[in-house]
Design an enzyme around this catalytic site. Structure first.
Site, mmCIF file in Angstrom:
data_model
loop_
_atom_site.group_PDB
_atom_site.id
_atom_site.type_symbol
_atom_site.label_atom_id
_atom_site.label_comp_id
_atom_site.label_asym_id
_atom_site.label_seq_id
_atom_site.Cartn_x
_atom_site.Cartn_y
_atom_site.Cartn_z
ATOM 1 N N MET A 70 8.051 4.535 5.876
ATOM 2 C CA MET A 70 8.261 3.174 5.381
ATOM 3 C C MET A 70 9.566 3.075 4.582
ATOM 4 O O MET A 70 10.253 2.055 4.640
ATOM 5 C CB MET A 70 7.080 2.715 4.525
ATOM 6 N N GLU A 71 9.914 4.127 3.871
ATOM 7 C CA GLU A 71 11.179 4.117 3.122
ATOM 8 C C GLU A 71 12.367 4.075 4.072
ATOM 9 O O GLU A 71 13.328 3.331 3.841
ATOM 10 C CB GLU A 71 11.253 5.339 2.198
ATOM 11 N N MET A 78 0.802 -1.228 0.000
ATOM 12 C CA MET A 78 0.000 0.000 0.000
ATOM 13 C C MET A 78 0.837 1.282 0.000
ATOM 14 O O MET A 78 0.300 2.376 0.120
ATOM 15 C CB MET A 78 -0.955 0.015 1.206
ATOM 16 N N CYS A 79 2.148 1.154 -0.140
ATOM 17 C CA CYS A 79 3.003 2.339 -0.199
ATOM 18 C C CYS A 79 2.917 2.996 -1.573
ATOM 19 O O CYS A 79 2.908 2.314 -2.589
ATOM 20 C CB CYS A 79 4.461 1.971 0.077
ATOM 21 N N ASP A 137 23.846 -11.007 5.270
ATOM 22 C CA ASP A 137 24.131 -11.808 4.080
ATOM 23 C C ASP A 137 25.633 -11.874 3.789
ATOM 24 O O ASP A 137 26.162 -12.935 3.473
ATOM 25 C CB ASP A 137 23.404 -11.235 2.867
#
Length: 163
Positions: A115-116, A75-76, A130
């Site tokens: 959100m970013e 939803m962004c 990683d």
């Protein structure tokens, strides 16, 4: 159900219409961390990790993640970011070392960049994991959280204290 901005008349999720919202400068600062053993810390510091310069790669990954947030968070809204700044600092905790990650994201637009910033901080931490997992699969990521946000109709948010 129209009072819920993320639901349509049928009660199903929708992307909010922000076309009537004013364009203002909006910022968000988020943080995450990676807890690791001393050996990983030293190898990162000495640039001895086989996959490359861990912090440089994590920084680029974080910037890319901020720019791609709308492709992975349903939803962004896609945003034209004006800046992404990522910083790292270390702290020692007994035999462990903690890499603290802080991300600041800025835009001028109709919706916020929380959100970013959170996505960027998360991807930075995941990239470190990683690149170093061959040495230590027991690294711990997090917490990941919003420190502050400015701009928008809901006003500013400033976390009272660090997590």
């Amino acid at each position: 159900m129209s009072q819920f901005s993320h639901f349509n008349e049928q009660g199903r999720a929708k992307m909010v219409d922000i076309s009537d919202k004013s364009s203002t400068v909006r910022t968000a600062v988020a943080a995450s961390s990676v807890r690791m053993i001393k050996e990983v810390f030293h190898k990162i510091q000495q640039r001895e990790i086989g996959k490359g310069d861990v912090l440089s790669v994590a920084q680029v990954a974080g910037i890319m993640a901020a720019k791609q947030t709308s492709t992975i968070i349903p939803m962004c809204h896609p945003l034209a970011l004006k800046g992404v700044d990522i910083s790292f600092d270390w702290e020692e905790d007994g035999n462990a070392h903690i890499l603290n990650i802080q991300v600041q994201v800025k835009t001028k637009g109709s919706t916020g960049v929380e959100m970013e910033a959170l996505t960027s901080a998360s991807v930075c931490a995941l990239t470190v994991y990683d690149m170093c997992k061959a040495i230590d699969k027991g690294m711990i990521i997090g917490p990941t959280y919003l420190i502050e946000k400015t701009g928008g109709k809901n006003g500013d948010f400033h976390r009272a204290s660090d997590i």
